[in-house]
Design a protein around this motif. Sequence first.
Motif, mmCIF file in Angstrom:
data_model
loop_
_atom_site.group_PDB
_atom_site.id
_atom_site.type_symbol
_atom_site.label_atom_id
_atom_site.label_comp_id
_atom_site.label_asym_id
_atom_site.label_seq_id
_atom_site.Cartn_x
_atom_site.Cartn_y
_atom_site.Cartn_z
ATOM 1 N N ASP A 271 0.824 -1.194 0.000
ATOM 2 C CA ASP A 271 0.000 0.000 0.000
ATOM 3 C C ASP A 271 0.862 1.249 0.000
ATOM 4 O OD1 ASP A 271 -2.137 1.749 0.296
ATOM 5 O OD2 ASP A 271 -1.895 1.711 2.451
ATOM 6 N N SER A 276 0.625 -1.756 -5.552
ATOM 7 C CA SER A 276 -0.787 -2.091 -5.589
ATOM 8 C C SER A 276 -1.513 -1.255 -6.615
ATOM 9 C CB SER A 276 -1.404 -1.864 -4.224
ATOM 10 O OG SER A 276 -1.251 -0.508 -3.877
ATOM 11 N N ASN A 333 -11.276 1.555 -8.183
ATOM 12 C CA ASN A 333 -10.284 2.282 -8.960
ATOM 13 C C ASN A 333 -10.385 3.778 -8.773
ATOM 14 O OD1 ASN A 333 -9.180 0.004 -9.919
ATOM 15 N ND2 ASN A 333 -10.429 -0.069 -11.768
ATOM 16 N N ASP A 335 -10.539 5.177 -6.078
ATOM 17 C CA ASP A 335 -9.651 5.536 -4.982
ATOM 18 C C ASP A 335 -8.200 5.522 -5.410
ATOM 19 O OD1 ASP A 335 -11.830 3.663 -2.946
ATOM 20 O OD2 ASP A 335 -11.678 5.845 -3.131
ATOM 21 N N PHE A 336 -7.942 4.786 -6.485
ATOM 22 C CA PHE A 336 -6.552 4.729 -6.897
ATOM 23 C C PHE A 336 -6.092 6.058 -7.443
ATOM 24 C CE2 PHE A 336 -7.515 0.126 -7.173
ATOM 25 C CZ PHE A 336 -6.714 -0.214 -6.128
ATOM 26 N N GLU A 337 -7.048 6.834 -7.867
ATOM 27 C CA GLU A 337 -6.652 8.189 -8.245
ATOM 28 C C GLU A 337 -5.985 8.855 -7.078
ATOM 29 O OE1 GLU A 337 -9.531 10.681 -10.284
ATOM 30 O OE2 GLU A 337 -10.767 8.898 -10.421
ATOM 31 N N TYR A 338 -6.592 8.639 -5.918
ATOM 32 C CA TYR A 338 -6.044 9.256 -4.738
ATOM 33 C C TYR A 338 -4.709 8.652 -4.367
ATOM 34 C CZ TYR A 338 -7.711 13.008 -2.116
ATOM 35 O OH TYR A 338 -7.922 14.277 -1.664
ATOM 36 N N CYS A 339 -4.617 7.333 -4.533
ATOM 37 C CA CYS A 339 -3.344 6.722 -4.239
ATOM 38 C C CYS A 339 -2.313 7.185 -5.242
ATOM 39 C CB CYS A 339 -3.480 5.210 -4.281
ATOM 40 S SG CYS A 339 -4.648 4.627 -3.076
ATOM 41 N N LEU A 340 -2.747 7.407 -6.438
ATOM 42 C CA LEU A 340 -1.801 7.873 -7.437
ATOM 43 C C LEU A 340 -1.301 9.266 -7.103
ATOM 44 C CD1 LEU A 340 -3.461 6.571 -10.676
ATOM 45 C CD2 LEU A 340 -1.318 5.842 -9.700
ATOM 46 N N ASP A 341 -2.088 9.985 -6.329
ATOM 47 C CA ASP A 341 -1.567 11.279 -5.904
ATOM 48 C C ASP A 341 -0.370 11.105 -5.013
ATOM 49 O OD1 ASP A 341 -3.317 12.727 -7.315
ATOM 50 O OD2 ASP A 341 -4.797 12.857 -5.720
ATOM 51 N N SER A 342 -0.347 10.047 -4.250
ATOM 52 C CA SER A 342 0.822 9.806 -3.409
ATOM 53 C C SER A 342 1.919 9.101 -4.181
ATOM 54 C CB SER A 342 0.436 8.983 -2.191
ATOM 55 O OG SER A 342 -0.223 7.809 -2.604
ATOM 56 N N TRP A 343 1.672 8.875 -5.446
ATOM 57 C CA TRP A 343 2.666 8.260 -6.320
ATOM 58 C C TRP A 343 3.995 9.011 -6.256
ATOM 59 C CZ3 TRP A 343 2.026 4.262 -9.941
ATOM 60 C CH2 TRP A 343 3.031 4.168 -10.917
ATOM 61 N N GLY A 344 3.891 10.284 -6.378
ATOM 62 C CA GLY A 344 5.108 11.075 -6.401
ATOM 63 C C GLY A 344 5.870 10.957 -5.102
ATOM 64 N N VAL A 345 5.121 10.916 -4.026
ATOM 65 C CA VAL A 345 5.767 10.752 -2.733
ATOM 66 C C VAL A 345 6.559 9.466 -2.711
ATOM 67 C CG1 VAL A 345 5.295 10.198 -0.351
ATOM 68 C CG2 VAL A 345 4.131 12.081 -1.427
ATOM 69 N N GLN A 347 7.578 7.769 -5.173
ATOM 70 C CA GLN A 347 8.685 7.788 -6.124
ATOM 71 C C GLN A 347 9.945 8.330 -5.480
ATOM 72 O OE1 GLN A 347 6.983 9.946 -9.329
ATOM 73 N NE2 GLN A 347 6.854 8.157 -10.642
ATOM 74 N N ARG B 6 1.106 7.912 -14.940
ATOM 75 C CA ARG B 6 0.747 9.316 -14.727
ATOM 76 C C ARG B 6 1.366 9.813 -13.432
ATOM 77 N NH1 ARG B 6 -5.049 11.086 -12.829
ATOM 78 N NH2 ARG B 6 -4.025 10.713 -10.870
ATOM 79 N N PRO B 8 1.848 12.722 -10.409
ATOM 80 C CA PRO B 8 0.988 13.718 -9.762
ATOM 81 C C PRO B 8 1.369 15.119 -10.212
ATOM 82 C CG PRO B 8 2.601 12.918 -8.240
ATOM 83 C CD PRO B 8 2.731 12.065 -9.456
ATOM 84 N N PRO B 11 4.434 16.730 -6.686
ATOM 85 C CA PRO B 11 4.908 15.705 -5.745
ATOM 86 C C PRO B 11 5.288 16.263 -4.402
ATOM 87 C CG PRO B 11 6.551 16.157 -7.440
ATOM 88 C CD PRO B 11 5.319 16.868 -7.831
ATOM 89 N N SER B 16 0.552 15.258 -0.734
ATOM 90 C CA SER B 16 1.433 14.095 -0.866
ATOM 91 C C SER B 16 2.321 13.934 0.354
ATOM 92 C CB SER B 16 2.273 14.217 -2.131
ATOM 93 O OG SER B 16 2.850 15.492 -2.202
ATOM 94 N N THR B 19 0.169 12.406 2.997
ATOM 95 C CA THR B 19 -0.097 10.996 2.746
ATOM 96 C C THR B 19 1.086 10.152 3.159
ATOM 97 O OG1 THR B 19 -0.977 11.891 0.701
ATOM 98 C CG2 THR B 19 -1.262 9.566 1.078
ATOM 99 N N PHE B 167 -10.055 2.616 0.801
ATOM 100 C CA PHE B 167 -9.126 1.651 0.236
ATOM 101 C C PHE B 167 -9.032 0.410 1.112
ATOM 102 C CE2 PHE B 167 -5.719 0.579 -2.497
ATOM 103 C CZ PHE B 167 -4.709 0.030 -1.726
#
Lengths: 379, 170
Positions: A271, A276, A333, A335-345, A347, B6, B8, B11, B16, B19, B167
Amino acid sequence: MEPSSLTLAGSTDAALESVLTEEIRSLMAPPPESTSSFTALLELPRTRAIELLHSPEAPNSPGVAVPGGPAGTPLRRLGGDGGGGFALAVGSDLAARYPALFGEKNDSVETSSQKVKSEPLTESDSNPNSSPQPLVSDPTVENKGQRPTKRKDREKKAKASAKKSKNESSEDAEELPYVHVRARRGQATDSHSLAERARREKINARMKLLQELVPGCSKISGTASVLDEIINHVQSLQRQVELLSMRLAAANPRVDFNMDNNFAENMSLVDSNFPSMVMPFMWPEVQVNESRQPYHQQWQFNSLPQPVWGREQDNHNFITPENSLLSYDSPANSDFEYCLDSWGVIQFSYEQINRKLEVLVVVLSLHSRATENGAMKVD
Amino acid sequence: MKNPQRSPTNPGSLRSRFTQVFLQSLLRIRKHNPTSSSSSSHGEFLKRCRRVKVAAYVSMARAVGTRRAWSRATLWRARNGERQRNLLYGRCSKSNSRERSLGKRKRKKKKKKKRDNEEHSFGHAKKLQKLVPGGEAMDFCCLLDETAHYIKCLITQVKVMRSIADFYSL
């Protein structure tokens, strides 16, 4: 002299704007909100304000012509001393408004020389709240010299020139560290009432911002009820936080409940490590085809750098069956938008991921072997 | 389906940062209290709820940093605990002494100037001061400023927590 001073004026306008930009951003809530409130604060249409701001020539407003002449020269002198471009008429007005910048003039000129002249209108809006005013404070600027601290105009001459000017209402350069308040015609000009007026306007501006922030507050008039609404909103937000924390506290053990503790750890790590998010996109294909290797190769390229996933050869075979235990349906899915917001974090935290995945390898090796056997049988 | 590649929009944004910190703290909580739902009692559940709530506020304060008075106040409160609140008005602690002395100075300044102009809003301001962390040591003007930022951060916090809860509850 003229062209150089013009260019200097241009650059220092930009300097002024850039410095004000930073100040505004540091001092205020998000700029869009401050923009709207500033334009509300301004008594002047934007175009005129910007015209005044950017015109390096003699001031355009008629009322300014008279004091502009004699008052311009001392500021030219001042400008010449400091090397800035505040000497020009409109610039001098700005200098009168923001004399704190005299002390920083040199720095601002140097830094702004590379900055783009075409600043966004938002920043220039905050400048010209002074520009329609006549150069009333030029003498005061002369008197005060280079004090960069917070101050207010003494406004002994404010009344006189206020009569000459359009009698704009008093304005508040609110988001700067000092305040300039103009006395309205016939109002008292002692320091106490000035200070109070400045305070009141500061408070009113902030209340406007809060009204924009809190939904349903813009229609309410009156400070007390607006404050009530704000208090209710804060209380409701805090209650929501409590409810959600209860949900999270309740949901966590359920995550353990669905899977073994190992998988729970896996899911928790997953998570926070976003595979995920990658997985749902891969699963339908994986589950349909049952040949996992090509998809996981793809997955490796998509999700994380090679060296990390090089260690993970064992795991993808069993990760997918485990994750199929959770119902990753299409509603999920969103909600995954929201998780994708933390994608950068995430990364950013490759090191953390590496460490956690090492743990993952150790803990889940048993399961991976079991599923590998199963996968080999299918193949 | 959304493209997994994609990135954000920002970042380094507040959302973020929050989170990240909040998920880490959730992990920590789960590690320390690995109870399944069958064995946990009601009291333990409440304790866990409180821990999650405190973790949410503290992680939001950490994401904001120390630029804001309310974030400083939450971090200080979390570090020192409830009993230190009694010492708030007495002694000065290192982290908050500047704030409190500023607040006292501002309060004295207020008394010198005419107060009748601001009296009408002070009744509500007290309530607001209690709601916003660190609000007691602020004058009305700064309180409004802090409230605006606090509301913005609370909204972000609620959104992120709700998405995480959704989630997990699948």
